[in-house]
Enzyme design. Sequence first.
Site, short mmCIF file in Angstrom:
data_model
loop_
_atom_site.label_atom_id
_atom_site.label_comp_id
_atom_site.label_asym_id
_atom_site.label_seq_id
_atom_site.Cartn_x
_atom_site.Cartn_y
_atom_site.Cartn_z
N THR A 1 0.85 -1.20 0.00
CA THR A 1 0.00 0.00 0.00
C THR A 1 0.88 1.24 0.00
OG1 THR A 1 -1.89 -1.08 1.01
CG2 THR A 1 -1.67 1.27 1.42
N HIS B 1 -7.15 -11.15 -1.85
CA HIS B 1 -6.59 -10.72 -0.56
C HIS B 1 -7.49 -11.25 0.55
CE1 HIS B 1 -4.65 -8.58 2.54
NE2 HIS B 1 -4.63 -7.36 2.06
N ASN C 1 -4.63 -10.24 6.66
CA ASN C 1 -4.44 -8.96 7.35
C ASN C 1 -5.69 -8.29 7.90
OD1 ASN C 1 -1.74 -9.28 6.98
ND2 ASN C 1 -1.61 -8.03 5.14
N TYR D 1 -8.77 -7.99 6.71
CA TYR D 1 -9.76 -7.38 5.82
C TYR D 1 -10.94 -8.34 5.63
CZ TYR D 1 -6.08 -4.03 5.64
OH TYR D 1 -5.14 -3.11 6.04
N ASN E 1 -4.62 -5.61 12.73
CA ASN E 1 -6.03 -5.21 12.58
C ASN E 1 -6.95 -5.95 13.55
OD1 ASN E 1 -5.96 -3.05 10.79
ND2 ASN E 1 -5.92 -4.37 8.98
C1 PHB Z 1 -2.13 -0.90 5.15
O1 PHB Z 1 -2.50 0.01 4.41
O2 PHB Z 1 -1.65 -0.67 6.28
C2 PHB Z 1 -2.26 -2.28 4.72
C3 PHB Z 1 -2.95 -2.57 3.56
C4 PHB Z 1 -3.08 -3.89 3.15
C5 PHB Z 1 -2.52 -4.89 3.91
C6 PHB Z 1 -1.83 -4.61 5.06
C7 PHB Z 1 -1.70 -3.29 5.46
O3 PHB Z 1 -2.66 -6.15 3.55
#
Ligand code: PHB
Length: 366
Positions: A27, A177, A180, A182, A237
């Site tokens: 990112t 994805h 993390n 999401y 997260n």
């Molecule tokens: C972030 O923007 O911090 C971020 C985005 C996607 C990820 C992990 C972190 O998989």
Amino acid sequence: MTAPKLLSPATIGEFDLPNRVVMAPLTRNRARPDSNVPHALNAEYYAQRASAGLIITEATQITPEGKGYAWTPGIHSAEQIGGWRQVTDAVHAQGGRIVLQLWHVGRISHTSLQPDGQAPVAPSAIAADAHTFDGEGFVQTSTPRALATDEIARVVDDYRQAARNARQAGFDGVEVHAANGYVLDQFLRDGSNTRDDRYGGSIENRVRILREVFEAVTDVWPAGRVGVRFSPFAGFNDMHDRTPMQTFGAAISAASAAGLAYLHLVEGQTGGPRDLPEGGDLDALRARFDGAYMANNGYDRQLAVDAVESGHADLVAFGRPYIANPDLVERFARNAELNAPDQATFYGGGAEGYTDYPTLAESQAA
Ligand code: PHB
């Protein structure tokens, strides 16, 4: 000295890769602010890194609702498809290969980033103790609302449409994805999914949306051009699961049944220590998958050389080293020093800390 296997070609699903060094999804928050459209600067950045065996793009929202951070790119509008086309053309002109990472953030968002200022959506109305970037600063994520059962097909369709859009934009494939913290990870883990319909409760139920997403995406792409990323042991997260080996074992079996090209795991804590919790066993998870294994998290050259040589990994994805070293493959081939990444320019801004890291040849000429 013969070249390490890390630098040797690999056929992974339908991908023919010249080496096993992968640019990890990163990112960087440099899409156009209002439209979330990628542009010429992004094309230059990715094209500079085209010698990677494979480039995985930064996480890219499949729908406005899937957005959780300011200035991240999308793949849901015609303008965004056009912006990404510039990127894929530039990478292909340099001889590279690039897949798009399909992203829906679920609860990791803020009302100010959502359509009409609404609450973000998630499996359950459980707020994450986590922060996001709203364009001005870091803010606590908003409490989400739980998706109704009959809304989930629409979310799955958003993945299908985004996968189509990625084809139109000229990508070589896509990565789902599911890591993390999401939305897909939120469905998988019991700390964020307390649903009592067919998408919650048992592990089978928590994996259901993921299976549906795999079906949708492989309607559009050959499975050999699709990968998936998980972070089974990461707490990033605010993620928790009581039985990660069982949960992710089932999720990885679903990926294998879908015939996906590769399994991409964050080993340990995202961007942090590589340690696994008691009972955590990467080899056992990897054994559930028939395709290739892409390892990630804190790898340096030697660790990666050893991981491929020993058979632990088929591919290794590098994040921070790729921020600072566009010619990472050439540097690895010469066992050359690496540029150090500057954390201050990771997120947001322009060319500085993005497209201005020198190649070895450029440093030597200077
Ligand atoms: C972030 O923007 O911090 C971020 C985005 C996607 C990820 C992990 C972190 O998989």
